[in-house]
Design a protein around this motif. Structure first.
Motif, PDB file in Angstrom:
ATOM      1  N   LEU A 392       0.839  -1.204   0.000  1.00  0.00           N
ATOM      2  CA  LEU A 392       0.000   0.000   0.000  1.00  0.00           C
ATOM      3  C   LEU A 392       0.875   1.254   0.000  1.00  0.00           C
ATOM      4  O   LEU A 392       0.622   2.212  -0.738  1.00  0.00           O
ATOM      5  CB  LEU A 392      -0.917  -0.023   1.237  1.00  0.00           C
ATOM      6  N   GLU A 393       1.907   1.225   0.820  1.00  0.00           N
ATOM      7  CA  GLU A 393       2.786   2.392   0.923  1.00  0.00           C
ATOM      8  C   GLU A 393       3.373   2.759  -0.441  1.00  0.00           C
ATOM      9  O   GLU A 393       3.520   3.939  -0.764  1.00  0.00           O
ATOM     10  CB  GLU A 393       3.923   2.077   1.909  1.00  0.00           C
ATOM     11  N   ASN A 394       3.658   1.737  -1.249  1.00  0.00           N
ATOM     12  CA  ASN A 394       4.359   1.989  -2.515  1.00  0.00           C
ATOM     13  C   ASN A 394       3.471   1.985  -3.749  1.00  0.00           C
ATOM     14  O   ASN A 394       3.968   2.146  -4.863  1.00  0.00           O
ATOM     15  CB  ASN A 394       5.467   0.938  -2.682  1.00  0.00           C
ATOM     16  N   ASP A 395       2.191   1.793  -3.573  1.00  0.00           N
ATOM     17  CA  ASP A 395       1.297   1.713  -4.737  1.00  0.00           C
ATOM     18  C   ASP A 395       0.732   3.111  -5.035  1.00  0.00           C
ATOM     19  O   ASP A 395      -0.245   3.551  -4.434  1.00  0.00           O
ATOM     20  CB  ASP A 395       0.169   0.712  -4.430  1.00  0.00           C
ATOM     21  N   GLN A 396       1.373   3.768  -5.992  1.00  0.00           N
ATOM     22  CA  GLN A 396       0.999   5.170  -6.261  1.00  0.00           C
ATOM     23  C   GLN A 396      -0.416   5.282  -6.833  1.00  0.00           C
ATOM     24  O   GLN A 396      -1.096   6.278  -6.622  1.00  0.00           O
ATOM     25  CB  GLN A 396       2.009   5.851  -7.200  1.00  0.00           C
ATOM     26  N   VAL A 397      -0.851   4.256  -7.560  1.00  0.00           N
ATOM     27  CA  VAL A 397      -2.207   4.318  -8.140  1.00  0.00           C
ATOM     28  C   VAL A 397      -3.240   4.295  -7.021  1.00  0.00           C
ATOM     29  O   VAL A 397      -4.109   5.174  -6.934  1.00  0.00           O
ATOM     30  CB  VAL A 397      -2.436   3.146  -9.129  1.00  0.00           C
ATOM     31  N   VAL A 398      -3.135   3.310  -6.143  1.00  0.00           N
ATOM     32  CA  VAL A 398      -4.120   3.215  -5.059  1.00  0.00           C
ATOM     33  C   VAL A 398      -4.024   4.448  -4.155  1.00  0.00           C
ATOM     34  O   VAL A 398      -5.044   5.019  -3.756  1.00  0.00           O
ATOM     35  CB  VAL A 398      -3.940   1.896  -4.269  1.00  0.00           C
ATOM     36  N   ARG A 399      -2.817   4.885  -3.873  1.00  0.00           N
ATOM     37  CA  ARG A 399      -2.654   6.076  -3.017  1.00  0.00           C
ATOM     38  C   ARG A 399      -3.397   7.280  -3.608  1.00  0.00           C
ATOM     39  O   ARG A 399      -3.962   8.089  -2.886  1.00  0.00           O
ATOM     40  CB  ARG A 399      -1.169   6.424  -2.870  1.00  0.00           C
ATOM     41  N   SER A 400      -3.378   7.370  -4.955  1.00  0.00           N
ATOM     42  CA  SER A 400      -3.951   8.565  -5.596  1.00  0.00           C
ATOM     43  C   SER A 400      -5.476   8.629  -5.453  1.00  0.00           C
ATOM     44  O   SER A 400      -6.077   9.669  -5.684  1.00  0.00           O
ATOM     45  CB  SER A 400      -3.567   8.600  -7.082  1.00  0.00           C
ATOM     46  N   TRP A 401      -6.105   7.533  -5.073  1.00  0.00           N
ATOM     47  CA  TRP A 401      -7.565   7.548  -4.918  1.00  0.00           C
ATOM     48  C   TRP A 401      -8.006   8.219  -3.617  1.00  0.00           C
ATOM     49  O   TRP A 401      -9.196   8.508  -3.444  1.00  0.00           O
ATOM     50  CB  TRP A 401      -8.138   6.124  -4.883  1.00  0.00           C
ATOM     51  N   PHE A 402      -7.069   8.363  -2.696  1.00  0.00           N
ATOM     52  CA  PHE A 402      -7.427   8.853  -1.359  1.00  0.00           C
ATOM     53  C   PHE A 402      -6.806  10.221  -1.119  1.00  0.00           C
ATOM     54  O   PHE A 402      -5.673  10.465  -1.530  1.00  0.00           O
ATOM     55  CB  PHE A 402      -6.925   7.876  -0.290  1.00  0.00           C
TER      56      PHE A 402
END
Ligand code: GLU
Ligand code: MG
Length: 437
Positions: A392-402
């Motif tokens: 999660l820490e390194n997943d820029q796509v998922v991070r960008s949703w929040f």
């Protein structure tokens, strides 16, 4: 004794616990709009009541605003105080939604889905739990003796759920030791997650009143049968018609449903950190446990993360209306709001990018080697919370949703939860989760 009635406004927080503040019911009308004060660092109180590293420190003020559509007002009829609380949204004092409010996050995700596709999510939760009393003979899985043993619990529980606005669907003796399962009828939008909270809390409220302890922990000891949360999902179009089924589509999935499922599966190895967010969740997420070990699609297969469910294709019954897929990788240590929001955000990404799901599987995947699995378009889910958080820490796509700073706050919260377990034996860790959930 004289009493004055109290009511509480609550949120389901990053630990999956329901927390809030109570006030005299006489003030309810006023507080429907003004809410009650809330503190940012509360988000960092973990399942074990330690406070994880908090970027907010002692600073800041928020409001918890009740949603009148998410009210539990339940009289158990036994002379005990009313079970009375609202689920609400956390906002800044000027009414802007707080970035770490999980209910607002789900509402936003559902609005985005609707705006981009015209579809509303129609979903229902099913949950497994266990009684802690191990003196009782519960009889075999699905047996009448076990049902009879807990019929009083079941009836009090079903009445409480209905009074809290949940439409109960079934209550059953599951297969695991001391294990039972409860399901609800589907609802549109955020109501389904509100109901998931109510369903779990009414079980706890019933358990307390009948003095019959239960736990929703994902797993009680190594090799035990796990307690899962399965979310059944389908879509309704603008006119309220079912939009999940297409008899010509793969597995019967309509185009948007297919892309949604593909997005959900693609991002599952990351969003598992939200759906199954405790240290012991990953003991449950292993092959041969009827849970989920890979981000695979299953046609009626209970070992798949997403299962295309069976429907009753009988005279007079509409297949399209019943058709749904089931997300099986979650457990009850997650907030239902975040569990569902992350699944919807992943599904939206699948729709935006017209992703295709892998071919449904119908075999023992644990005997295939990694390259074969990769060739078929899926992978093993993380096998520990540490791994899931790192992803999660390194997943820029998922991070960008929040919105910022949610992901960093969440990572700190979960790492604070793990820090609490550092010097415990495995037995103590299982016990800690059993007590916390
Ligand atoms: N107990 C299984 C789990 O951990 C689910 C069994 C089933 O209902 O299919 O998810
Ligand atoms: Mg079950």
């Amino acid at each position: 004794m004289n009493r004055e009635e109290l009511v509480m406004i609550c949120c389901s927080d990053l630990s999956g616990h329901v927390k809030g503040k109570a006030f005299p019911t006489a003030d309810l009308e006023k507080r429907r709009s003004s809410g009650i004060g809330w503190v940012p660092t509360n988000a960092q109180i973990t399942a074990f009541n330690n406070i994880a590293d908090s970027p907010f420190g002692s600073l800041g003020d928020l409001l918890l605003i009740p949603d009148s559509d998410a009210e539990a007002r339940v009289d158990f009829g036994d002379g005990s105080p009313l079970e009375h609380f609202f689920m609400g949204n956390i906002t800044y004092t000027d009414g802007r939604p707080w970035e770490c409010c999980l209910r607002s996050c789900l509402i936003n995700a559902l609005e985005t889905l609707k705006a981009e596709t015209g579809l509303s999510l129609f979903s229902a939760f099913e949950m497994e739990f266990q009684f802690l009393d191990d003196e009782t003979d519960y009889g075999p899985g699905f047996g009448l003796p076990g049902f009879r043993e807990k019929k009083m619990f079941g009836e009090v529980y079903v009445a409480a759920m209905r009074a809290a606005g949940v439409e109960p669907d079934s209550f059953l003796r599951e297969w695991g030791e001391q294990q039972y399962e409860v399901t609800m009828h589907p609802q549109i939008g955020v109501k389904s997650a509100d109901n998931a909270v109510m369903m779990r809390e009414m079980a706890r409220a019933t358990s307390q009143r009948l003095n019959d302890p239960i736990t929703f922990t994902p797993i009680r000891y190594p090799n035990a049968v796990g307690n899962g949360v399965h979310i059944h999902m389908s879509f309704l179009d603008d006119d309220g018609n079912p939009a999940t089924y297409d008899p010509t589509g793969p597995g019967g999935l309509s185009k948007p449903a297919r892309h949604f499922v593909a997005g959900l599966l693609k991002h599952l190895p990351t969003i598992i950190a939200f759906a199954s967010p405790s240290a012991i969740s990953y003991e449950r997420l292993a092959p041969h446990r009827w849970s989920a070990a890979y981000n695979n699609l299953g046609y009626r297969d209970r070992e798949a993360s997403v299962r295309i469910c069976p429907v009753a294709d009988l005279p007079g019954l509409d297949v399209a209306k019943q058709f749904n897929f089931e997300f099986r990788a979650g457990d009850s240590t997650a907030s239902p709001y975040l569990q569902l929001a992350s699944a919807v955000l992943a599904g939206i990404d699948g729709i935006r990018n017209e992703m295709e799901p892998p071919e449904p599987t119908e075999e023992d995947l644990s005997i295939l080697d990694e390259a074969v699995i990769a060739g078929r378009g899926f992978e093993r889910l993380p096998s520990s919370l540490e791994q899931a958080l790192e992803r999660l820490e390194n997943d820029q796509v998922v991070r960008s949703w929040f919105p910022d700073p949610f992901i960093d706050v969440y990572l700190k919260h979960k790492r604070g939860e793990m820090a609490h377990l550092e010097n415990m034996s495995p037995d103590e860790i299982y016990k800690a989760y059993e007590n916390a959930y």
